[in-house]
Design a protein around this motif. Structure first.
Motif, mmCIF file in Angstrom:
data_model
loop_
_atom_site.group_PDB
_atom_site.id
_atom_site.type_symbol
_atom_site.label_atom_id
_atom_site.label_comp_id
_atom_site.label_asym_id
_atom_site.label_seq_id
_atom_site.Cartn_x
_atom_site.Cartn_y
_atom_site.Cartn_z
ATOM 1 N N ASN A 97 44.450 26.231 -14.056
ATOM 2 C CA ASN A 97 43.260 26.891 -13.505
ATOM 3 C C ASN A 97 43.240 28.360 -13.875
ATOM 4 O O ASN A 97 42.238 28.870 -14.388
ATOM 5 C CB ASN A 97 43.316 26.800 -11.974
ATOM 6 C CG ASN A 97 42.224 25.923 -11.443
ATOM 7 O OD1 ASN A 97 41.060 26.113 -11.790
ATOM 8 N ND2 ASN A 97 42.588 24.951 -10.629
ATOM 9 N N LYS A 135 45.705 13.045 -10.046
ATOM 10 C CA LYS A 135 44.311 13.210 -9.622
ATOM 11 C C LYS A 135 43.832 14.633 -9.862
ATOM 12 O O LYS A 135 42.753 14.866 -10.398
ATOM 13 C CB LYS A 135 44.178 12.864 -8.124
ATOM 14 C CG LYS A 135 43.503 11.530 -7.895
ATOM 15 C CD LYS A 135 43.123 11.376 -6.431
ATOM 16 C CE LYS A 135 44.008 10.302 -5.805
ATOM 17 N NZ LYS A 135 44.121 10.374 -4.361
ATOM 18 N N GLU A 136 44.664 15.599 -9.468
ATOM 19 C CA GLU A 136 44.294 17.009 -9.654
ATOM 20 C C GLU A 136 44.075 17.316 -11.133
ATOM 21 O O GLU A 136 43.147 18.025 -11.501
ATOM 22 C CB GLU A 136 45.406 17.921 -9.125
ATOM 23 C CG GLU A 136 45.432 18.071 -7.623
ATOM 24 C CD GLU A 136 46.504 19.064 -7.215
ATOM 25 O OE1 GLU A 136 46.355 20.268 -7.496
ATOM 26 O OE2 GLU A 136 47.518 18.619 -6.638
ATOM 27 N N GLU A 189 43.234 15.218 -13.447
ATOM 28 C CA GLU A 189 41.999 14.537 -13.880
ATOM 29 C C GLU A 189 40.774 15.352 -13.481
ATOM 30 O O GLU A 189 39.835 15.506 -14.257
ATOM 31 C CB GLU A 189 41.911 13.137 -13.242
ATOM 32 C CG GLU A 189 42.816 12.081 -13.838
ATOM 33 C CD GLU A 189 42.272 11.479 -15.129
ATOM 34 O OE1 GLU A 189 41.344 12.047 -15.715
ATOM 35 O OE2 GLU A 189 42.828 10.442 -15.553
ATOM 36 N N THR A 190 40.799 15.873 -12.254
ATOM 37 C CA THR A 190 39.640 16.621 -11.738
ATOM 38 C C THR A 190 39.347 17.848 -12.604
ATOM 39 O O THR A 190 38.186 18.196 -12.832
ATOM 40 C CB THR A 190 39.922 17.084 -10.282
ATOM 41 O OG1 THR A 190 40.459 15.983 -9.592
ATOM 42 C CG2 THR A 190 38.674 17.579 -9.591
ATOM 43 N N LEU A 191 40.409 18.490 -13.092
ATOM 44 C CA LEU A 191 40.208 19.691 -13.908
ATOM 45 C C LEU A 191 39.443 19.418 -15.195
ATOM 46 O O LEU A 191 38.837 20.307 -15.772
ATOM 47 C CB LEU A 191 41.577 20.286 -14.294
ATOM 48 C CG LEU A 191 42.408 21.001 -13.234
ATOM 49 C CD1 LEU A 191 43.638 21.611 -13.891
ATOM 50 C CD2 LEU A 191 41.586 22.096 -12.569
ATOM 51 N N LYS A 192 39.476 18.170 -15.632
ATOM 52 C CA LYS A 192 38.865 17.816 -16.920
ATOM 53 C C LYS A 192 37.376 18.147 -16.938
ATOM 54 O O LYS A 192 36.866 18.727 -17.894
ATOM 55 C CB LYS A 192 39.037 16.315 -17.190
ATOM 56 C CG LYS A 192 40.375 15.986 -17.818
ATOM 57 C CD LYS A 192 40.759 14.564 -17.690
ATOM 58 C CE LYS A 192 40.326 13.608 -18.698
ATOM 59 N NZ LYS A 192 41.039 12.325 -18.640
ATOM 60 N N GLU A 193 36.713 17.784 -15.858
ATOM 61 C CA GLU A 193 35.275 17.999 -15.762
ATOM 62 C C GLU A 193 34.966 19.499 -15.705
ATOM 63 O O GLU A 193 34.083 20.002 -16.400
ATOM 64 C CB GLU A 193 34.783 17.264 -14.496
ATOM 65 C CG GLU A 193 33.324 16.953 -14.421
ATOM 66 C CD GLU A 193 32.741 16.374 -15.719
ATOM 67 O OE1 GLU A 193 31.675 16.885 -16.105
ATOM 68 O OE2 GLU A 193 33.350 15.462 -16.330
ATOM 69 N N LYS A 194 35.788 20.187 -14.893
ATOM 70 C CA LYS A 194 35.579 21.622 -14.650
ATOM 71 C C LYS A 194 35.782 22.456 -15.922
ATOM 72 O O LYS A 194 35.079 23.428 -16.157
ATOM 73 C CB LYS A 194 36.587 22.040 -13.569
ATOM 74 C CG LYS A 194 36.341 23.379 -12.941
ATOM 75 C CD LYS A 194 37.190 23.502 -11.671
ATOM 76 C CE LYS A 194 37.322 24.939 -11.218
ATOM 77 N NZ LYS A 194 38.411 25.088 -10.247
#
Ligand code: ADP
Ligand code: GLC
Length: 468
Positions: free
Chosen positions: A310, A332-333, A335-340
Protein backbone atom coordinates in the motif's frame (compact mmCIF):
# COMPACT_ATOMS: atom_id res chain seq x y z
CA UNK A 1 29.79 -45.22 0.91
CA UNK A 2 26.08 -45.56 0.26
CA UNK A 3 23.88 -42.76 1.61
CA UNK A 4 20.12 -43.13 1.92
CA UNK A 5 18.25 -39.83 2.15
CA UNK A 6 14.77 -40.21 3.61
CA UNK A 7 12.34 -37.39 2.94
CA UNK A 8 8.67 -36.46 2.51
CA UNK A 9 9.48 -34.23 -0.49
CA UNK A 10 11.82 -34.41 -3.47
CA UNK A 11 11.87 -32.24 -6.60
CA UNK A 12 10.58 -32.87 -9.28
CA UNK A 13 8.38 -35.57 -7.76
CA UNK A 14 6.61 -33.76 -4.95
CA UNK A 15 7.39 -30.21 -3.85
CA UNK A 16 5.86 -27.99 -1.20
CA UNK A 17 8.93 -25.84 -0.55
CA UNK A 18 12.70 -25.74 -0.36
CA UNK A 19 13.00 -29.19 1.26
CA UNK A 20 12.10 -30.71 -2.12
CA UNK A 21 14.70 -28.65 -3.94
CA UNK A 22 17.40 -29.76 -1.50
CA UNK A 23 16.54 -33.47 -1.57
CA UNK A 24 16.23 -33.35 -5.37
CA UNK A 25 19.69 -31.83 -5.78
CA UNK A 26 22.06 -32.80 -2.97
CA UNK A 27 22.13 -36.55 -3.86
CA UNK A 28 22.92 -35.72 -7.48
CA UNK A 29 25.90 -33.61 -6.46
CA UNK A 30 27.01 -36.27 -3.97
CA UNK A 31 26.91 -38.89 -6.72
CA UNK A 32 29.33 -36.74 -8.68
CA UNK A 33 31.72 -36.93 -5.76
CA UNK A 34 32.80 -40.52 -5.13
CA UNK A 35 29.77 -41.77 -3.14
CA UNK A 36 26.48 -43.33 -4.03
CA UNK A 37 23.52 -41.34 -2.80
CA UNK A 38 19.89 -42.45 -2.97
CA UNK A 39 16.50 -41.13 -1.91
CA UNK A 40 13.44 -42.86 -0.49
CA UNK A 41 10.11 -41.03 -0.27
CA UNK A 42 6.36 -41.76 -0.19
CA UNK A 43 4.53 -42.74 -3.38
CA UNK A 44 1.94 -39.96 -3.68
CA UNK A 45 -0.87 -39.63 -6.20
CA UNK A 46 0.43 -36.77 -8.36
CA UNK A 47 1.45 -35.82 -11.90
CA UNK A 48 4.88 -37.42 -11.52
CA UNK A 49 3.60 -40.79 -10.36
CA UNK A 50 0.86 -40.71 -13.01
CA UNK A 51 3.27 -39.93 -15.85
CA UNK A 52 6.21 -42.20 -15.09
CA UNK A 53 6.73 -45.93 -15.01
CA UNK A 54 7.84 -47.79 -11.92
CA UNK A 55 9.15 -51.22 -11.03
CA UNK A 56 8.18 -52.93 -7.78
CA UNK A 57 11.26 -54.37 -6.06
CA UNK A 58 9.91 -55.37 -2.66
CA UNK A 59 6.52 -56.29 -1.22
CA UNK A 60 5.66 -56.88 2.43
CA UNK A 61 3.26 -56.09 5.26
CA UNK A 62 3.91 -53.64 8.06
CA UNK A 63 2.38 -53.31 11.50
CA UNK A 64 1.16 -49.99 12.79
CA UNK A 65 -0.07 -50.79 16.29
CA UNK A 66 -2.68 -53.49 15.76
CA UNK A 67 -3.35 -52.52 12.15
CA UNK A 68 -1.56 -54.16 9.28
CA UNK A 69 -0.83 -52.58 5.86
CA UNK A 70 0.58 -54.07 2.69
CA UNK A 71 3.31 -51.99 1.15
CA UNK A 72 5.58 -51.98 -1.86
CA UNK A 73 8.95 -50.45 -2.57
CA UNK A 74 9.01 -49.13 -6.10
CA UNK A 75 11.74 -47.59 -8.15
CA UNK A 76 11.80 -45.52 -11.31
CA UNK A 77 12.60 -47.45 -14.47
CA UNK A 78 15.04 -44.78 -15.72
CA UNK A 79 17.99 -42.78 -14.41
CA UNK A 80 16.73 -39.32 -15.38
CA UNK A 81 17.08 -37.79 -11.93
CA UNK A 82 20.82 -38.30 -11.49
CA UNK A 83 20.33 -40.49 -8.40
CA UNK A 84 18.53 -43.67 -7.54
CA UNK A 85 15.08 -43.13 -6.05
CA UNK A 86 12.81 -45.49 -4.15
CA UNK A 87 9.18 -45.03 -3.22
CA UNK A 88 7.16 -46.48 -0.38
CA UNK A 89 3.67 -47.27 -1.65
CA UNK A 90 1.03 -47.70 1.05
CA UNK A 91 -2.21 -47.09 -0.88
CA UNK A 92 -4.44 -46.41 2.16
CA UNK A 93 -2.09 -43.87 3.75
CA UNK A 94 0.31 -42.34 1.26
CA UNK A 95 -1.38 -42.37 -2.14
CA UNK A 96 -2.79 -38.88 -1.67
CA UNK A 97 -2.85 -35.81 -3.90
CA UNK A 98 -1.23 -33.79 -1.11
CA UNK A 99 2.04 -34.16 0.78
CA UNK A 100 0.92 -32.79 4.14
CA UNK A 101 -2.44 -32.58 5.90
CA UNK A 102 -3.49 -31.59 9.40
CA UNK A 103 -2.70 -34.95 11.02
CA UNK A 104 0.10 -36.91 9.42
CA UNK A 105 1.23 -39.00 12.37
CA UNK A 106 -0.01 -42.37 11.08
CA UNK A 107 1.03 -41.67 7.48
CA UNK A 108 4.62 -40.76 8.21
CA UNK A 109 5.05 -43.31 10.98
CA UNK A 110 3.94 -46.06 8.60
CA UNK A 111 6.30 -44.63 5.97
CA UNK A 112 9.24 -44.77 8.38
CA UNK A 113 8.39 -48.31 9.53
CA UNK A 114 8.17 -49.46 5.90
CA UNK A 115 11.58 -47.93 5.13
CA UNK A 116 13.17 -49.74 8.09
CA UNK A 117 11.45 -53.06 7.31
CA UNK A 118 12.77 -52.79 3.77
CA UNK A 119 16.26 -51.85 5.00
CA UNK A 120 16.32 -54.97 7.17
CA UNK A 121 15.81 -57.04 4.04
CA UNK A 122 18.66 -55.40 2.10
CA UNK A 123 21.93 -57.30 1.67
CA UNK A 124 23.78 -54.13 0.83
CA UNK A 125 22.56 -51.78 3.54
CA UNK A 126 23.19 -48.02 3.51
CA UNK A 127 26.39 -46.80 5.15
CA UNK A 128 24.64 -43.67 6.43
CA UNK A 129 20.96 -42.87 6.84
CA UNK A 130 20.24 -39.17 6.28
CA UNK A 131 16.85 -38.03 7.66
CA UNK A 132 15.20 -34.75 6.65
CA UNK A 133 12.94 -32.86 9.08
CA UNK A 134 10.49 -34.13 11.69
CA UNK A 135 8.52 -36.40 9.33
CA UNK A 136 11.52 -38.73 9.45
CA UNK A 137 12.35 -37.94 13.08
CA UNK A 138 11.56 -41.36 14.57
CA UNK A 139 13.96 -43.30 12.36
CA UNK A 140 17.06 -42.57 14.50
CA UNK A 141 15.08 -43.65 17.57
CA UNK A 142 13.67 -46.84 16.05
CA UNK A 143 17.06 -47.81 14.63
CA UNK A 144 18.65 -47.67 18.05
CA UNK A 145 15.75 -48.63 20.34
CA UNK A 146 13.20 -50.86 18.61
CA UNK A 147 13.88 -54.54 19.21
CA UNK A 148 12.93 -55.32 15.62
CA UNK A 149 15.62 -53.02 14.16
CA UNK A 150 18.57 -53.95 16.39
CA UNK A 151 20.43 -55.10 13.27
CA UNK A 152 20.43 -51.50 12.04
CA UNK A 153 21.70 -49.89 15.22
CA UNK A 154 25.31 -49.61 14.08
CA UNK A 155 24.36 -47.56 10.97
CA UNK A 156 25.03 -43.87 11.65
CA UNK A 157 22.14 -41.45 11.25
CA UNK A 158 22.24 -37.77 10.30
CA UNK A 159 19.30 -35.44 10.87
CA UNK A 160 19.02 -32.26 8.82
CA UNK A 161 16.69 -29.65 10.29
CA UNK A 162 15.19 -27.60 7.48
CA UNK A 163 12.67 -26.00 9.74
CA UNK A 164 12.40 -26.36 13.52
CA UNK A 165 9.04 -24.59 13.77
CA UNK A 166 7.24 -27.81 12.87
CA UNK A 167 8.09 -30.75 15.12
CA UNK A 168 5.45 -33.42 14.39
CA UNK A 169 4.13 -33.56 17.98
CA UNK A 170 1.66 -36.31 18.90
CA UNK A 171 0.13 -37.60 22.09
CA UNK A 172 0.99 -40.68 24.13
CA UNK A 173 -2.28 -42.28 22.94
CA UNK A 174 -0.32 -43.26 19.86
CA UNK A 175 2.73 -44.64 21.67
CA UNK A 176 1.73 -48.20 20.77
CA UNK A 177 2.17 -47.39 17.05
CA UNK A 178 5.94 -47.30 17.54
CA UNK A 179 7.52 -50.77 17.15
CA UNK A 180 8.31 -52.34 20.53
CA UNK A 181 11.23 -50.89 22.48
CA UNK A 182 12.53 -50.87 26.06
CA UNK A 183 10.14 -48.56 27.94
CA UNK A 184 12.99 -47.48 30.20
CA UNK A 185 14.13 -45.38 27.22
CA UNK A 186 10.73 -43.80 26.48
CA UNK A 187 12.12 -40.47 27.68
CA UNK A 188 13.94 -40.18 24.37
CA UNK A 189 10.57 -39.63 22.71
CA UNK A 190 9.43 -36.98 25.13
CA UNK A 191 9.50 -33.21 25.07
CA UNK A 192 7.07 -31.31 27.30
CA UNK A 193 4.89 -34.36 27.87
CA UNK A 194 4.28 -35.06 24.24
CA UNK A 195 5.96 -37.31 21.73
CA UNK A 196 8.07 -34.91 19.71
CA UNK A 197 9.69 -36.52 16.62
CA UNK A 198 12.01 -33.58 15.96
CA UNK A 199 13.28 -33.52 19.56
CA UNK A 200 13.64 -37.32 19.44
CA UNK A 201 15.73 -37.10 16.30
CA UNK A 202 17.94 -34.39 17.81
CA UNK A 203 18.54 -36.69 20.78
CA UNK A 204 19.06 -39.92 18.83
CA UNK A 205 20.76 -38.97 15.53
CA UNK A 206 24.52 -39.30 15.45
CA UNK A 207 24.87 -35.84 13.92
CA UNK A 208 22.45 -32.94 13.50
CA UNK A 209 22.79 -30.33 10.79
CA UNK A 210 20.84 -27.19 9.99
CA UNK A 211 20.65 -25.63 6.56
CA UNK A 212 22.79 -22.58 7.34
CA UNK A 213 25.36 -21.76 10.03
CA UNK A 214 23.46 -18.70 11.30
CA UNK A 215 20.26 -20.72 11.74
CA UNK A 216 22.17 -23.19 13.93
CA UNK A 217 23.18 -20.36 16.24
CA UNK A 218 19.69 -18.82 16.20
CA UNK A 219 18.11 -22.16 17.15
CA UNK A 220 20.06 -22.22 20.39
CA UNK A 221 18.17 -19.04 21.34
CA UNK A 222 14.78 -19.68 19.73
CA UNK A 223 13.67 -23.07 18.44
CA UNK A 224 9.97 -23.25 19.23
CA UNK A 225 10.72 -24.79 22.63
CA UNK A 226 13.77 -26.87 21.70
CA UNK A 227 16.47 -24.29 22.38
CA UNK A 228 17.78 -25.93 25.58
CA UNK A 229 17.94 -29.29 23.79
CA UNK A 230 19.99 -27.78 20.96
CA UNK A 231 22.32 -26.12 23.45
CA UNK A 232 22.72 -29.43 25.23
CA UNK A 233 23.41 -31.36 22.01
CA UNK A 234 25.54 -28.63 20.42
CA UNK A 235 28.66 -30.82 20.22
CA UNK A 236 27.06 -32.93 17.51
CA UNK A 237 25.37 -30.03 15.69
CA UNK A 238 26.68 -28.09 12.71
CA UNK A 239 25.26 -25.64 10.16
CA UNK A 240 25.86 -26.47 6.48
CA UNK A 241 24.65 -23.89 3.99
CA UNK A 242 22.34 -25.26 1.28
CA UNK A 243 23.33 -24.96 -2.33
CA UNK A 244 21.24 -24.69 -5.49
CA UNK A 245 20.90 -27.04 -8.43
CA UNK A 246 22.63 -25.00 -11.11
CA UNK A 247 21.35 -27.36 -13.84
CA UNK A 248 17.74 -26.60 -12.98
CA UNK A 249 18.29 -22.96 -12.02
CA UNK A 250 20.26 -21.63 -14.96
CA UNK A 251 19.01 -18.59 -16.91
CA UNK A 252 21.06 -19.72 -19.89
CA UNK A 253 19.14 -22.98 -20.33
CA UNK A 254 15.98 -22.72 -18.18
CA UNK A 255 13.16 -24.04 -20.40
CA UNK A 256 10.49 -22.28 -18.34
CA UNK A 257 11.58 -18.71 -19.01
CA UNK A 258 10.61 -16.48 -21.95
CA UNK A 259 14.13 -15.71 -23.10
CA UNK A 260 17.36 -17.35 -21.96
CA UNK A 261 20.31 -15.17 -21.09
CA UNK A 262 23.77 -15.05 -19.54
CA UNK A 263 25.80 -12.19 -18.10
CA UNK A 264 26.69 -10.79 -21.51
CA UNK A 265 23.02 -10.76 -22.59
CA UNK A 266 21.42 -10.03 -19.22
CA UNK A 267 20.04 -6.65 -20.28
CA UNK A 268 17.94 -7.96 -23.17
CA UNK A 269 17.22 -11.30 -21.49
CA UNK A 270 15.77 -9.85 -18.33
CA UNK A 271 13.92 -7.21 -20.31
CA UNK A 272 12.10 -9.87 -22.36
CA UNK A 273 11.07 -11.75 -19.22
CA UNK A 274 10.03 -8.54 -17.46
CA UNK A 275 7.99 -7.47 -20.49
CA UNK A 276 6.21 -10.82 -20.48
CA UNK A 277 5.31 -10.47 -16.80
CA UNK A 278 4.24 -6.84 -17.18
CA UNK A 279 2.03 -7.68 -20.13
CA UNK A 280 0.47 -10.73 -18.50
CA UNK A 281 -0.11 -9.01 -15.17
CA UNK A 282 -0.81 -5.50 -16.47
CA UNK A 283 2.18 -3.80 -14.84
CA UNK A 284 4.27 -0.81 -15.85
CA UNK A 285 7.54 -2.15 -17.29
CA UNK A 286 9.33 1.20 -16.93
CA UNK A 287 9.27 0.99 -13.17
CA UNK A 288 11.49 -1.34 -11.13
CA UNK A 289 9.73 -4.68 -10.67
CA UNK A 290 9.71 -6.11 -7.13
CA UNK A 291 8.56 -9.69 -6.67
CA UNK A 292 7.70 -11.90 -3.71
CA UNK A 293 7.55 -15.68 -4.16
CA UNK A 294 6.69 -17.92 -1.26
CA UNK A 295 4.47 -19.33 1.40
CA UNK A 296 2.20 -16.68 2.90
CA UNK A 297 2.95 -17.48 6.52
CA UNK A 298 4.27 -15.64 9.57
CA UNK A 299 7.78 -17.05 9.11
CA UNK A 300 8.03 -15.29 5.77
CA UNK A 301 6.73 -11.98 7.17
CA UNK A 302 3.74 -12.33 4.84
CA UNK A 303 1.27 -10.37 6.96
CA UNK A 304 3.44 -7.25 6.48
CA UNK A 305 3.12 -7.34 2.72
CA UNK A 306 -0.32 -5.73 2.17
CA UNK A 307 0.51 -2.66 4.26
CA UNK A 308 3.99 -2.34 2.79
CA UNK A 309 2.65 -2.64 -0.76
CA UNK A 310 0.00 0.00 0.00
CA UNK A 311 2.64 2.49 1.08
CA UNK A 312 5.01 1.76 -1.79
CA UNK A 313 2.42 1.81 -4.56
CA UNK A 314 0.94 5.09 -3.41
CA UNK A 315 4.27 6.71 -4.30
CA UNK A 316 3.91 5.34 -7.82
CA UNK A 317 7.59 4.52 -8.38
CA UNK A 318 7.51 0.71 -8.53
CA UNK A 319 5.64 -2.31 -9.85
CA UNK A 320 4.98 -5.27 -7.56
CA UNK A 321 4.10 -8.87 -8.40
CA UNK A 322 3.44 -11.60 -5.85
CA UNK A 323 3.23 -15.38 -6.20
CA UNK A 324 2.21 -17.37 -3.16
CA UNK A 325 -0.41 -19.00 -1.02
CA UNK A 326 -1.00 -19.73 2.63
CA UNK A 327 -2.80 -17.71 5.29
CA UNK A 328 -6.35 -17.05 4.03
CA UNK A 329 -6.59 -13.56 5.58
CA UNK A 330 -3.35 -12.46 3.97
CA UNK A 331 -4.39 -14.00 0.65
CA UNK A 332 -7.65 -12.01 0.80
CA UNK A 333 -5.90 -8.73 1.59
CA UNK A 334 -3.46 -9.28 -1.26
CA UNK A 335 -6.34 -10.05 -3.63
CA UNK A 336 -8.21 -6.90 -2.59
CA UNK A 337 -5.22 -4.71 -3.45
CA UNK A 338 -5.38 -5.89 -7.05
CA UNK A 339 -8.45 -3.85 -7.86
CA UNK A 340 -7.18 -0.79 -5.99
CA UNK A 341 -3.75 -0.71 -7.63
CA UNK A 342 -4.42 -1.99 -11.14
CA UNK A 343 -1.41 -1.35 -13.35
CA UNK A 344 1.08 -1.21 -10.48
CA UNK A 345 0.41 -4.35 -8.52
CA UNK A 346 -0.75 -7.88 -9.14
CA UNK A 347 -0.77 -11.23 -7.41
CA UNK A 348 -1.13 -14.86 -8.37
CA UNK A 349 -2.48 -16.69 -5.35
CA UNK A 350 -1.50 -20.31 -5.80
CA UNK A 351 1.47 -22.46 -6.69
CA UNK A 352 3.07 -22.24 -10.14
CA UNK A 353 6.58 -23.59 -10.71
CA UNK A 354 6.92 -22.17 -14.23
CA UNK A 355 5.75 -18.72 -13.25
CA UNK A 356 8.22 -18.68 -10.35
CA UNK A 357 11.10 -19.20 -12.81
CA UNK A 358 9.90 -16.36 -15.06
CA UNK A 359 9.60 -14.13 -12.01
CA UNK A 360 13.19 -14.82 -10.90
CA UNK A 361 14.21 -13.99 -14.47
CA UNK A 362 12.03 -10.92 -15.02
CA UNK A 363 12.31 -9.21 -11.64
CA UNK A 364 14.62 -6.36 -10.77
CA UNK A 365 14.37 -7.08 -7.03
CA UNK A 366 13.19 -10.02 -4.88
CA UNK A 367 11.63 -9.35 -1.48
CA UNK A 368 12.23 -11.68 1.49
CA UNK A 369 11.25 -10.00 4.76
CA UNK A 370 11.44 -13.32 6.63
CA UNK A 371 10.91 -13.56 10.36
CA UNK A 372 12.61 -16.98 10.33
CA UNK A 373 14.64 -18.28 7.39
CA UNK A 374 16.59 -21.49 8.02
CA UNK A 375 18.33 -21.09 4.67
CA UNK A 376 16.10 -19.73 1.93
CA UNK A 377 16.70 -20.74 -1.66
CA UNK A 378 14.78 -17.94 -3.35
CA UNK A 379 17.51 -15.39 -2.72
CA UNK A 380 20.11 -17.73 -4.25
CA UNK A 381 17.92 -18.31 -7.33
CA UNK A 382 17.41 -14.53 -7.58
CA UNK A 383 21.17 -13.93 -7.49
CA UNK A 384 21.75 -16.42 -10.29
CA UNK A 385 19.04 -14.78 -12.41
CA UNK A 386 20.37 -11.26 -11.78
CA UNK A 387 17.54 -10.09 -9.48
CA UNK A 388 18.80 -8.14 -6.50
CA UNK A 389 17.64 -9.54 -3.14
CA UNK A 390 16.02 -7.25 -0.56
CA UNK A 391 16.13 -9.35 2.58
CA UNK A 392 15.93 -9.35 6.34
CA UNK A 393 19.17 -10.08 8.19
CA UNK A 394 18.30 -13.55 9.50
CA UNK A 395 19.31 -17.22 9.13
CA UNK A 396 20.49 -18.21 5.70
CA UNK A 397 19.70 -14.75 4.35
CA UNK A 398 22.35 -13.38 6.69
CA UNK A 399 24.81 -15.96 5.36
CA UNK A 400 24.18 -15.27 1.67
CA UNK A 401 23.33 -11.58 1.20
CA UNK A 402 25.64 -8.64 2.00
CA UNK A 403 24.33 -5.10 1.90
CA UNK A 404 25.53 -2.76 -0.88
CA UNK A 405 26.67 -0.27 1.74
CA UNK A 406 28.91 -2.99 3.15
CA UNK A 407 30.71 -3.64 -0.13
CA UNK A 408 28.02 -6.18 -0.94
CA UNK A 409 25.28 -6.69 -3.51
CA UNK A 410 21.88 -6.71 -1.82
CA UNK A 411 19.66 -4.61 0.39
CA UNK A 412 19.48 -5.85 3.95
CA UNK A 413 17.12 -4.70 6.71
CA UNK A 414 17.31 -5.59 10.39
CA UNK A 415 13.70 -5.81 11.58
CA UNK A 416 10.51 -7.47 10.44
CA UNK A 417 8.46 -4.31 10.24
CA UNK A 418 6.60 -2.32 7.63
CA UNK A 419 8.87 0.68 8.19
CA UNK A 420 12.06 -1.37 7.68
CA UNK A 421 10.62 -2.93 4.54
CA UNK A 422 9.48 0.38 3.11
CA UNK A 423 12.88 1.92 3.78
CA UNK A 424 14.65 -1.07 2.17
CA UNK A 425 12.44 -0.80 -0.93
CA UNK A 426 13.18 2.92 -1.17
CA UNK A 427 16.89 2.15 -1.07
CA UNK A 428 16.33 -0.33 -3.90
CA UNK A 429 14.42 2.29 -5.91
CA UNK A 430 17.38 4.65 -5.52
CA UNK A 431 19.75 1.95 -6.70
CA UNK A 432 17.52 1.32 -9.72
CA UNK A 433 17.78 4.91 -10.95
CA UNK A 434 21.55 4.87 -10.57
CA UNK A 435 21.77 2.88 -13.79
CA UNK A 436 25.54 2.29 -13.83
CA UNK A 437 25.62 1.02 -10.25
CA UNK A 438 22.47 -1.06 -10.71
CA UNK A 439 23.94 -2.83 -13.74
CA UNK A 440 27.26 -3.39 -11.99
CA UNK A 441 25.54 -5.01 -9.01
CA UNK A 442 23.32 -7.10 -11.28
CA UNK A 443 26.29 -8.44 -13.23
CA UNK A 444 28.24 -9.18 -10.07
CA UNK A 445 25.48 -11.24 -8.43
CA UNK A 446 25.15 -13.53 -11.45
CA UNK A 447 28.76 -14.61 -10.90
CA UNK A 448 28.24 -15.73 -7.30
CA UNK A 449 28.59 -19.51 -7.10
CA UNK A 450 26.06 -21.18 -4.82
CA UNK A 451 26.19 -24.55 -6.54
CA UNK A 452 25.88 -27.62 -4.31
CA UNK A 453 29.47 -28.71 -5.07
CA UNK A 454 30.97 -27.22 -1.90
CA UNK A 455 28.23 -28.22 0.54
CA UNK A 456 27.87 -31.71 -0.96
CA UNK A 457 31.55 -32.17 -0.10
CA UNK A 458 31.00 -30.82 3.42
CA UNK A 459 28.29 -33.44 3.99
CA UNK A 460 30.53 -36.19 2.62
CA UNK A 461 33.30 -35.16 5.04
CA UNK A 462 30.77 -35.26 7.85
CA UNK A 463 29.63 -38.79 6.83
CA UNK A 464 33.29 -39.88 6.80
CA UNK A 465 33.71 -38.89 10.44
CA UNK A 466 30.85 -41.30 11.27
CA UNK A 467 31.88 -44.19 9.05
CA UNK A 468 34.91 -45.50 10.88
P1 ADP B 1 10.51 -22.64 2.15
O1 ADP B 1 11.00 -24.01 1.94
O2 ADP B 1 10.59 -22.19 3.56
O3 ADP B 1 9.18 -22.40 1.57
P2 ADP B 1 12.74 -21.84 0.39
O4 ADP B 1 13.25 -20.48 0.04
O5 ADP B 1 13.74 -22.79 0.90
O6 ADP B 1 11.52 -21.63 1.39
O7 ADP B 1 12.15 -22.56 -0.89
C1 ADP B 1 10.95 -22.22 -1.47
C2 ADP B 1 10.86 -22.94 -2.80
O8 ADP B 1 9.49 -23.03 -3.16
C3 ADP B 1 11.55 -22.20 -3.93
O9 ADP B 1 11.92 -23.14 -4.93
C4 ADP B 1 10.44 -21.28 -4.43
O10 ADP B 1 10.65 -20.85 -5.76
C5 ADP B 1 9.26 -22.23 -4.34
N1 ADP B 1 7.94 -21.60 -4.16
C6 ADP B 1 7.42 -21.08 -3.02
N2 ADP B 1 6.17 -20.67 -3.22
C7 ADP B 1 5.88 -20.92 -4.51
C8 ADP B 1 4.72 -20.72 -5.34
N3 ADP B 1 3.61 -20.19 -4.85
N4 ADP B 1 4.76 -21.13 -6.62
C9 ADP B 1 5.91 -21.69 -7.11
N5 ADP B 1 7.03 -21.89 -6.41
C10 ADP B 1 7.01 -21.53 -5.12
C1 GLC C 1 12.80 -24.98 4.89
C2 GLC C 1 13.18 -23.56 5.26
C3 GLC C 1 13.96 -22.83 4.18
C4 GLC C 1 15.02 -23.73 3.58
C5 GLC C 1 14.40 -25.02 3.09
C6 GLC C 1 15.41 -25.97 2.47
O1 GLC C 1 11.60 -25.07 4.23
O2 GLC C 1 12.05 -22.80 5.64
O3 GLC C 1 14.54 -21.66 4.71
O4 GLC C 1 15.67 -23.08 2.51
O5 GLC C 1 13.80 -25.69 4.16
O6 GLC C 1 16.41 -26.34 3.37
Amino acid sequence: MKILHISAECYPIAKVGGLADVVGALPKYQNNQEISSQVVMPFYDNAFTQNNRFITIYTAKLDLGNQSFSFEIKTLNNKKLGFEIFFVAIPELLFTDYVYSTDDTDRFLAFQIAVLDWMLSLKNKPTIVHCHDHHIGLIPFMMTQSVKYKKLQHIPTVLTIHNAQYQGWFSYDKLSLIPKFDMANAGLLDWDQQINPLATAIKCAWRVTTVSPSYMEELKKEANGLESLLQHESAKCVGVLNGIDTDVWNPETDPYIEKNYKISSVQSGKKANKNYLCKRFNLDNKKPLFVFIGRLVGEKGAELLPKTFNLIIQENKSSILLLGSGNREVEKELETLKEKYKGNYNAFIGYDEKLSHIMYAGADFLLMPSRVEPCGLNQMYALRYGSIPVVRNIGGLKDTVIDIDNKGFGIVHQNVSVSDMVYAIKRAEELYINIAKFKKVRNSIMKINHSWDTSAKTYINLYKTLNR
